[in-house]
Design a protein around this motif. Sequence first.
Motif, PDB file in Angstrom:
ATOM      1  N   GLY A 118       0.792  -1.444  -0.102  1.00  0.00           N
ATOM      2  CA  GLY A 118      -0.081   0.079   0.192  1.00  0.00           C
ATOM      3  C   GLY A 118       0.937   1.293   0.114  1.00  0.00           C
ATOM      4  O   GLY A 118       0.606   2.310  -0.472  1.00  0.00           O
ATOM      5  N   THR A 119       2.122   1.066   0.444  1.00  0.00           N
ATOM      6  CA  THR A 119       3.102   2.380   0.560  1.00  0.00           C
ATOM      7  C   THR A 119       3.744   2.230  -0.754  1.00  0.00           C
ATOM      8  O   THR A 119       3.969   1.253  -1.336  1.00  0.00           O
ATOM      9  N   PRO A 120       4.256   3.436  -1.278  1.00  0.00           N
ATOM     10  CA  PRO A 120       4.978   3.672  -2.483  1.00  0.00           C
ATOM     11  C   PRO A 120       6.214   2.962  -2.393  1.00  0.00           C
ATOM     12  O   PRO A 120       6.866   2.650  -1.140  1.00  0.00           O
ATOM     13  N   GLU A 121       6.609   2.086  -3.240  1.00  0.00           N
ATOM     14  CA  GLU A 121       8.087   1.422  -3.361  1.00  0.00           C
ATOM     15  C   GLU A 121       9.097   2.068  -3.066  1.00  0.00           C
ATOM     16  O   GLU A 121      10.008   1.769  -2.594  1.00  0.00           O
ATOM     17  N   ASP A 122       9.065   3.243  -3.563  1.00  0.00           N
ATOM     18  CA  ASP A 122      10.423   4.125  -3.221  1.00  0.00           C
ATOM     19  C   ASP A 122      10.287   4.819  -1.764  1.00  0.00           C
ATOM     20  O   ASP A 122      11.563   5.254  -1.489  1.00  0.00           O
ATOM     21  N   GLY A 123       9.407   4.360  -0.863  1.00  0.00           N
ATOM     22  CA  GLY A 123       9.517   4.657   0.520  1.00  0.00           C
ATOM     23  C   GLY A 123       9.191   6.102   0.542  1.00  0.00           C
ATOM     24  O   GLY A 123       9.403   6.544   1.978  1.00  0.00           O
ATOM     25  N   ASP A 124       8.664   6.914  -0.266  1.00  0.00           N
ATOM     26  CA  ASP A 124       8.278   8.466  -0.063  1.00  0.00           C
ATOM     27  C   ASP A 124       7.096   8.561   0.514  1.00  0.00           C
ATOM     28  O   ASP A 124       5.827   8.957  -0.124  1.00  0.00           O
ATOM     29  N   PHE A 125       6.855   8.205   1.888  1.00  0.00           N
ATOM     30  CA  PHE A 125       5.606   8.576   2.323  1.00  0.00           C
ATOM     31  C   PHE A 125       5.903   8.923   3.978  1.00  0.00           C
ATOM     32  O   PHE A 125       7.063   8.669   4.474  1.00  0.00           O
ATOM     33  N   VAL A 126       4.895   9.448   4.517  1.00  0.00           N
ATOM     34  CA  VAL A 126       4.907   9.891   5.988  1.00  0.00           C
ATOM     35  C   VAL A 126       3.565   9.030   6.533  1.00  0.00           C
ATOM     36  O   VAL A 126       2.315   9.234   6.015  1.00  0.00           O
ATOM     37  N   LEU A 127       3.720   8.692   7.936  1.00  0.00           N
ATOM     38  CA  LEU A 127       2.791   8.393   8.645  1.00  0.00           C
ATOM     39  C   LEU A 127       2.473   9.287   9.509  1.00  0.00           C
ATOM     40  O   LEU A 127       3.295   9.452  10.706  1.00  0.00           O
ATOM     41  N   GLU A 128       1.299  10.179   9.518  1.00  0.00           N
ATOM     42  CA  GLU A 128       1.064  11.393  10.437  1.00  0.00           C
ATOM     43  C   GLU A 128       0.163  10.634  11.317  1.00  0.00           C
ATOM     44  O   GLU A 128      -1.157  10.284  11.218  1.00  0.00           O
ATOM     45  N   GLU A 182       7.369   0.353  21.101  1.00  0.00           N
ATOM     46  CA  GLU A 182       7.850  -0.583  20.394  1.00  0.00           C
ATOM     47  C   GLU A 182       7.322  -0.302  18.985  1.00  0.00           C
ATOM     48  O   GLU A 182       8.238  -0.411  17.742  1.00  0.00           O
ATOM     49  N   LEU A 183       6.096   0.283  18.568  1.00  0.00           N
ATOM     50  CA  LEU A 183       5.497   0.496  17.368  1.00  0.00           C
ATOM     51  C   LEU A 183       6.353   1.601  16.783  1.00  0.00           C
ATOM     52  O   LEU A 183       6.823   1.701  15.600  1.00  0.00           O
ATOM     53  N   VAL A 184       6.841   2.855  17.391  1.00  0.00           N
ATOM     54  CA  VAL A 184       7.593   3.735  17.129  1.00  0.00           C
ATOM     55  C   VAL A 184       8.827   3.245  16.485  1.00  0.00           C
ATOM     56  O   VAL A 184       9.272   3.857  15.632  1.00  0.00           O
ATOM     57  N   ASP A 185       9.402   2.691  17.474  1.00  0.00           N
ATOM     58  CA  ASP A 185      10.709   2.011  17.096  1.00  0.00           C
ATOM     59  C   ASP A 185      10.951   1.170  15.664  1.00  0.00           C
ATOM     60  O   ASP A 185      11.598   1.166  14.976  1.00  0.00           O
ATOM     61  N   ILE A 186       9.609   0.476  15.606  1.00  0.00           N
ATOM     62  CA  ILE A 186       9.468  -0.320  14.341  1.00  0.00           C
ATOM     63  C   ILE A 186       9.649   0.619  13.106  1.00  0.00           C
ATOM     64  O   ILE A 186      10.102   0.484  12.144  1.00  0.00           O
ATOM     65  N   ILE A 187       8.447   1.606  13.360  1.00  0.00           N
ATOM     66  CA  ILE A 187       8.284   2.694  12.290  1.00  0.00           C
ATOM     67  C   ILE A 187       9.674   3.291  11.769  1.00  0.00           C
ATOM     68  O   ILE A 187      10.324   3.510  10.851  1.00  0.00           O
ATOM     69  N   ASP A 188      10.614   3.664  13.074  1.00  0.00           N
ATOM     70  CA  ASP A 188      11.849   4.329  12.838  1.00  0.00           C
ATOM     71  C   ASP A 188      12.783   3.530  12.067  1.00  0.00           C
ATOM     72  O   ASP A 188      13.520   4.042  11.405  1.00  0.00           O
ATOM     73  N   GLU A 189      12.757   2.120  12.565  1.00  0.00           N
ATOM     74  CA  GLU A 189      13.613   1.309  11.771  1.00  0.00           C
ATOM     75  C   GLU A 189      13.371   0.975  10.337  1.00  0.00           C
ATOM     76  O   GLU A 189      14.292   1.011   9.539  1.00  0.00           O
ATOM     77  N   ARG A 190      12.118   0.769  10.050  1.00  0.00           N
ATOM     78  CA  ARG A 190      11.827   0.349   8.845  1.00  0.00           C
ATOM     79  C   ARG A 190      11.524   1.510   7.694  1.00  0.00           C
ATOM     80  O   ARG A 190      11.700   1.297   6.530  1.00  0.00           O
ATOM     81  N   ALA A 191      11.156   2.634   8.090  1.00  0.00           N
ATOM     82  CA  ALA A 191      10.629   3.935   7.522  1.00  0.00           C
ATOM     83  C   ALA A 191      11.370   4.980   8.185  1.00  0.00           C
ATOM     84  O   ALA A 191      10.532   5.719   8.653  1.00  0.00           O
ATOM     85  N   PRO A 192      12.616   5.071   8.243  1.00  0.00           N
ATOM     86  CA  PRO A 192      13.204   6.081   8.817  1.00  0.00           C
ATOM     87  C   PRO A 192      12.732   7.794   8.318  1.00  0.00           C
ATOM     88  O   PRO A 192      12.826   7.677   7.218  1.00  0.00           O
ATOM     89  N   GLY A 193      12.373   8.399   9.343  1.00  0.00           N
ATOM     90  CA  GLY A 193      12.021   9.493   9.060  1.00  0.00           C
ATOM     91  C   GLY A 193      10.439   9.863   8.541  1.00  0.00           C
ATOM     92  O   GLY A 193       9.936  10.731   8.273  1.00  0.00           O
ATOM     93  N   ALA A 194       9.674   8.601   8.615  1.00  0.00           N
ATOM     94  CA  ALA A 194       8.548   8.602   8.002  1.00  0.00           C
ATOM     95  C   ALA A 194       7.412   9.060   9.179  1.00  0.00           C
ATOM     96  O   ALA A 194       6.221   9.357   8.695  1.00  0.00           O
ATOM     97  N   LEU A 195       7.737   8.929  10.462  1.00  0.00           N
ATOM     98  CA  LEU A 195       6.677   9.221  11.490  1.00  0.00           C
ATOM     99  C   LEU A 195       6.612  10.589  11.670  1.00  0.00           C
ATOM    100  O   LEU A 195       7.420  11.370  12.256  1.00  0.00           O
ATOM    101  N   ARG A 196       5.145  11.107  11.831  1.00  0.00           N
ATOM    102  CA  ARG A 196       5.105  12.353  12.440  1.00  0.00           C
ATOM    103  C   ARG A 196       4.145  12.373  13.533  1.00  0.00           C
ATOM    104  O   ARG A 196       2.987  11.897  13.221  1.00  0.00           O
ATOM    105  N   LEU A 197       4.280  12.535  14.836  1.00  0.00           N
ATOM    106  CA  LEU A 197       3.587  12.374  15.813  1.00  0.00           C
ATOM    107  C   LEU A 197       2.840  13.645  16.065  1.00  0.00           C
ATOM    108  O   LEU A 197       3.596  14.856  16.193  1.00  0.00           O
ATOM    109  N   ARG A 198       1.537  13.977  15.998  1.00  0.00           N
ATOM    110  CA  ARG A 198       0.767  15.085  16.164  1.00  0.00           C
ATOM    111  C   ARG A 198       0.062  15.088  17.499  1.00  0.00           C
ATOM    112  O   ARG A 198      -0.856  13.970  17.888  1.00  0.00           O
TER     113      ARG A 198
END
Length: 93
Positions: free
Chosen positions: A49-59, A77-93
């Motif tokens: 579901g996410t782009p193959e090139d990894g150009d996405f953000v989880l807000e 743990e979920l935050v760590d998984i996101i940071d490991e697999r999709a570095p820079g993709a997480l935005r916590l609001r």
Amino acid sequence: MTTVYVIEGRRVTGPGGFWRAVGEAVNGPGGYFGENRDAFADCLSGGFGTPEDGDFVLEWRDHDVSRRALGPAFFDELVDIIDERAPGALRLR
């Protein structure tokens, strides 16, 4: 162009609610994006579901509500998984 997926934190009432919320954020109503830690990590690698090139953000909106519902350890743990697999993709609001 970066794709932004919005996780509605107020809908997260426990682990099942998180899996539903992230699945629907990425793949629409009833969408799947993992239902356990390992599957979630795999999905973050692209092709589910996410782009193959990894150009996405989880807000993750209202993440503080999710953190309370999930418990700090599981949330972190979920935050760590996101940071490991999709570095820079997480935005916590």
